[in-house]
Design an enzyme around this catalytic site. Structure first.
Site, short mmCIF file in Angstrom:
data_model
loop_
_atom_site.label_atom_id
_atom_site.label_comp_id
_atom_site.label_asym_id
_atom_site.label_seq_id
_atom_site.Cartn_x
_atom_site.Cartn_y
_atom_site.Cartn_z
N GLU A 60 0.86 -1.36 -0.03
CA GLU A 60 0.16 0.08 0.04
C GLU A 60 0.84 1.25 -0.05
O GLU A 60 0.19 2.53 -0.02
CB GLU A 60 -0.83 -0.09 1.13
CG GLU A 60 -1.83 -1.03 0.94
CD GLU A 60 -1.75 -2.65 1.27
OE1 GLU A 60 -2.25 -3.35 0.88
OE2 GLU A 60 -0.59 -2.62 2.30
N GLY A 86 7.81 -18.66 2.48
CA GLY A 86 8.00 -19.80 1.49
C GLY A 86 7.23 -19.70 0.27
O GLY A 86 7.08 -20.75 -0.41
N HIS A 89 5.01 -14.73 -2.80
CA HIS A 89 4.18 -13.58 -2.34
C HIS A 89 5.39 -12.39 -2.29
O HIS A 89 5.15 -11.40 -2.47
CB HIS A 89 3.58 -13.64 -1.15
CG HIS A 89 2.85 -12.52 -0.65
ND1 HIS A 89 1.82 -12.16 -1.14
CD2 HIS A 89 3.31 -11.86 0.36
CE1 HIS A 89 1.34 -10.98 -0.48
NE2 HIS A 89 2.33 -10.80 0.47
N PHE A 114 13.34 5.83 -0.34
CA PHE A 114 13.25 4.58 -0.32
C PHE A 114 13.77 3.75 1.01
O PHE A 114 14.93 3.15 1.09
CB PHE A 114 13.97 3.83 -1.60
CG PHE A 114 13.33 2.65 -1.99
CD1 PHE A 114 12.18 2.22 -2.45
CD2 PHE A 114 14.41 1.44 -1.74
CE1 PHE A 114 11.90 0.77 -2.74
CE2 PHE A 114 14.06 0.10 -1.97
CZ PHE A 114 12.81 -0.11 -2.44
#
Length: 173
Positions: A60, A86, A89, A114
């Protein structure tokens, strides 16, 4: 260590700059350190009353950074932590957040600090969070980078020749 080669610390005068900080909520301890480092860097630079917004996660960060950048702020700092698990994602979130923050900066002309940690382990994140015993303080460092870039852009506004041409502009700070 990834921090090798960082520019030397010099005082930044960010007084008069308007800055926003958008910080993810996952990994409380790490995020607490990153946010503390960012706020410390802003305070040391003389930046008063930064806008601080918390979001659910690192995915987000870009949408809120975009809203802040378009609100007239001089710089935005994006802080988040993604720790490899794992599944793929990790890769999707890291890539989306990184590309999104880059796009926000390029499209708006507002520097984005950043401060997104992309780590293989929670221990790596803690080591970069600016906590007691950490080797790095990415919240502080990413905020300084955003401030330096905002000041560079402000200086460029006064030296760029109208209509093109060439001029050598020295790097400062």
């Amino acid at each position: 260590m990834s921090g090798t080669g960082a520019p030397g610390a010099t005082r930044i005068d960010g007084s008069g700059l308007r800055v926003g900080v958008v910080a993810a909520s996952w990994h409380d301890q790490v995020m607490g350190g990153l946010l503390d480092g960012a706020l410390r860097a802003l305070s040391e630079a003389g930046v008063n009353d930064p806008v601080v917004v918390r979001v659910p996660g690192s995915f987000e960060l870009p949408v809120v950074a975009a809203r802040l950048a378009r609100s007239g702020l001089d710089a935005v700092v994006a802080l988040g932590t993604v720790v490899r698990g794992g599944t793929p994602h990790f890769d999707y979130v890291c890539q989306a957040a990184t590309a999104g923050l880059t796009e926000v900066s390029v499209q708006t002309g507002v520097p984005i600090g950043f401060g997104l940690l992309t780590c293989d382990t929670a221990e790596q994140a803690l080591d970069r969070a600016g906590l007691p015993g950490s080797h790095e303080d990415r919240g502080y460092e990413s905020t300084q980078a955003a401030l330096r870039t905002a000041l560079t852009l402000r200086d460029l506004a006064g030296v760029l020749p109208p209509g093109g041409g060439h001029r050598v502009i020295p790097v400062t700070g």
